[in-house]
Design an enzyme around this catalytic site. Structure first.
Site, mmCIF file in Angstrom:
data_model
loop_
_atom_site.group_PDB
_atom_site.id
_atom_site.type_symbol
_atom_site.label_atom_id
_atom_site.label_comp_id
_atom_site.label_asym_id
_atom_site.label_seq_id
_atom_site.Cartn_x
_atom_site.Cartn_y
_atom_site.Cartn_z
ATOM 1 N NE ARG A 15 7.424 7.065 -1.621
ATOM 2 C CZ ARG A 15 6.602 6.050 -1.858
ATOM 3 N NH1 ARG A 15 5.919 6.033 -2.987
ATOM 4 N NH2 ARG A 15 6.480 5.072 -1.002
ATOM 5 C CB SER A 64 -6.975 -4.542 9.908
ATOM 6 O OG SER A 64 -6.351 -3.923 8.804
ATOM 7 C CE LYS A 117 -3.053 -2.715 13.747
ATOM 8 N NZ LYS A 117 -2.092 -1.933 12.914
ATOM 9 C CG HIS A 159 -7.359 -0.029 -6.497
ATOM 10 N ND1 HIS A 159 -6.572 0.734 -7.331
ATOM 11 C CD2 HIS A 159 -6.902 0.218 -5.239
ATOM 12 C CE1 HIS A 159 -5.667 1.397 -6.620
ATOM 13 N NE2 HIS A 159 -5.853 1.098 -5.357
ATOM 14 C CB THR A 204 -11.434 6.528 -4.888
ATOM 15 O OG1 THR A 204 -10.816 7.767 -5.209
ATOM 16 C CG2 THR A 204 -11.206 5.566 -6.051
ATOM 17 C CE LYS A 252 -6.702 4.432 -6.647
ATOM 18 N NZ LYS A 252 -6.849 5.508 -5.648
ATOM 19 C CB THR A 273 -12.060 19.092 5.301
ATOM 20 O OG1 THR A 273 -11.123 19.375 4.264
ATOM 21 C CG2 THR A 273 -13.101 18.116 4.775
ATOM 22 C CB THR A 274 -12.819 23.383 1.976
ATOM 23 O OG1 THR A 274 -12.387 24.424 2.854
ATOM 24 C CG2 THR A 274 -13.537 23.983 0.776
ATOM 25 C CB THR A 278 3.873 1.177 -1.841
ATOM 26 O OG1 THR A 278 4.068 2.590 -1.658
ATOM 27 C CG2 THR A 278 2.546 0.948 -2.530
#
Length: 435
Positions: free
Chosen positions: A50, A166, A185, A246, A274, A277, A306-307, A392
């Site tokens: 990448r 899943s 799973k 998405h 999210t 996006k 976490t902060t 991916t």
């Protein structure tokens, strides 16, 4: 997976040292540099290494940007692969809200939500997100990846014996959360409700069950059968968890996602989304009833330790969510742009994949050639689109993934199509088969 080094690797030839010709202690030492170099070399060989290009977007002029390639200064480019689908990261309301917050409270949040990092901005945004999905409550995370990982891993641990069902194309963050939960799973074929029911039917009815799936699958650009999955969840007493990353901001009268568009939000137990996006900034969240939110808030290490998001970022998201709840202009323009680009690709004989969403994938089928097309587009045509390779997508299905937005003009799309046709001919790539 990195292959462990053996004696034969990093030990050149036979040695006179050591008893009976065995390597000495020094020669048996692991050569870490060689292991790491070998791991990277494999990626180069497979065409999967990448490369991140060095760019800056031009404020207020998206999709125009500038690329710092070579030594001749920045070169103008057009961005075609951003997940800032509606260009809300450039919206005047969002930028103004962030500037106001910066000058009001400063840059950082000050810590975790439990220790100094909880602000009124965070509380306001969680209220807006709960309302967006018609849920009792919501919970903010630092990213969509973290919200999936933290929530799924925590849920299964709180439900002893939980079995998670899943979809095979679920995002890596969902897979990580399920793996980290330690729960059993069971993977069902992509969007295959018959297979899902087979797996549910053969599972002990007394065990807790959770069905985890996405609404829009970003690489194949298709949509899940939400109502059919919810029917099975009700039949087999399973919780439902949907990833709408998405789709939030993109679908539904107020941007609540596919679950809002299809009048299914009330049937979903946990909706995850999210903020990086369609909403154009950064962060992730879940929306559910107060009991579930309280459990995740109280038990999830990925939330507790976490902060918290900077209030500057939260202020920007808050402005974006409120705007898209009231405005369909951006969504309609984006859908029109996607339809136009799909049509232009198809008319030109380019192998555009079937898509019912805003994402426009173009099949290449080879990692090296996908990277080559991407490189030529950037170097010769000023077009930025990243190749999508394994892991991916499955090997042999490598592609370019275009995300046309409200600000991409038809002229830009025509130029892009012509460039791709020329490159396809130059590299002798396979074109779209006639219907």
């Amino acid at each position: 997976m990195i292959k462990p080094i053996t004696w034969g690797e990093g030990w050149a030839g036979q040695t006179a040292g050591g008893m009976h010709g065995l390597p000495s202690e020094k020669e048996r030492r692991v050569n870490y540099d060689q292991v790491f170099d070998s791991a990277i070399d494999r990626l180069h060989t497979e065409g999967r290494y990448r490369v991140f290009i060095d760019i800056l977007r031009n404020k207020g002029a998206y999709p125009n940007a500038r690329c710092f390639a070579g030594h001749n200064g920045p070169k103008p480019i057009t961005v075609w692969c951003s997940n800032d689908y509606l260009a809300m990261g450039q919206h005047p309301k969002v930028i103004a809200a962030m500037e106001e917050a910066l000058h009001d409270v400063g840059a950082g949040s000050g810590g975790t939500r439990n220790i100094g990092g909880n602000t009124h901005y965070h509380i306001d945004l969680e209220t807006e997100l709960a309302d967006l999905h018609d849920k009792e409550a919501a919970l903010l995370f630092t990213s969509g990846y973290v919200s999936n990982d933290a929530t799924l891993s925590t849920l299964a641990k709180v439900l002893p014996g939980c079995v998670i069902f899943s979809d095979e194309l679920n995002h890596a963050s969902m897979i990580a959360g399920i793996r980290n939960s330690g729960a059993e799973k069971r993977v069902f074929r992509h969007n295959d409700v018959e297979h899902l029911e087979e797996l549910l039917a053969e599972t002990d009815p007394a065990l807790p069950k959770l069905i985890a799936f996405e609404s829009v699958y970003s690489m194949d650009a298709d949509i899940s059968p939400i109502h059919a999955i919810c029917d099975l969840a009700e039949k087999y007493n399973a919780l439902t968890y949907i990833d709408e990353v998405h789709a939030v901001g993109m679908y539904g009268a107020r941007g609540g996602g596919i679950s809002e568009r299809d009048d299914a939000a009330h049937r979903i137990d946990i909706i995850e989304g999210t903020l990086g996006k369609a909403f154009g900034v950064m962060g992730g969240y879940i929306a559910a009833d107060r009991r579930i939110i309280d459990v995740i808030r109280s038990y999830a290490p990925g939330f507790i330790f976490t902060t918290s998001l900077s209030p500057v970022l939260v202020a920007g998201v808050l402005a974006a969510v409120r705007h898209l709840k009231a405005s369909n202009v951006e969504r309609e323009a984006q859908q029109e742009a996607a339809a136009t680009l799909k049509a232009l690709f198809a008319e030109a004989g380019l192998p555009v994949m079937d898509s019912t969403t805003h994402i426009v994938p173009l099949m290449v089928g080879d990692p090296v050639r996908a990277k080559k097309v991407s490189d030529i587009l950037l170097a010769e045509y000023g077009v930025y689109v990243q190749p999508i390779n394994f892991p991916t997508v499955p090997r042999g299905t490598e592609r370019l993934r275009f995300t046309p937005g409200p600000q991409h003009t038809r002229a830009m799309m025509v130029d892009l199509t012509q460039a791709l046709v020329e490159i396809w001919q130059r590299l002798a790539l396979e074109k779209r088969k006639a219907a």
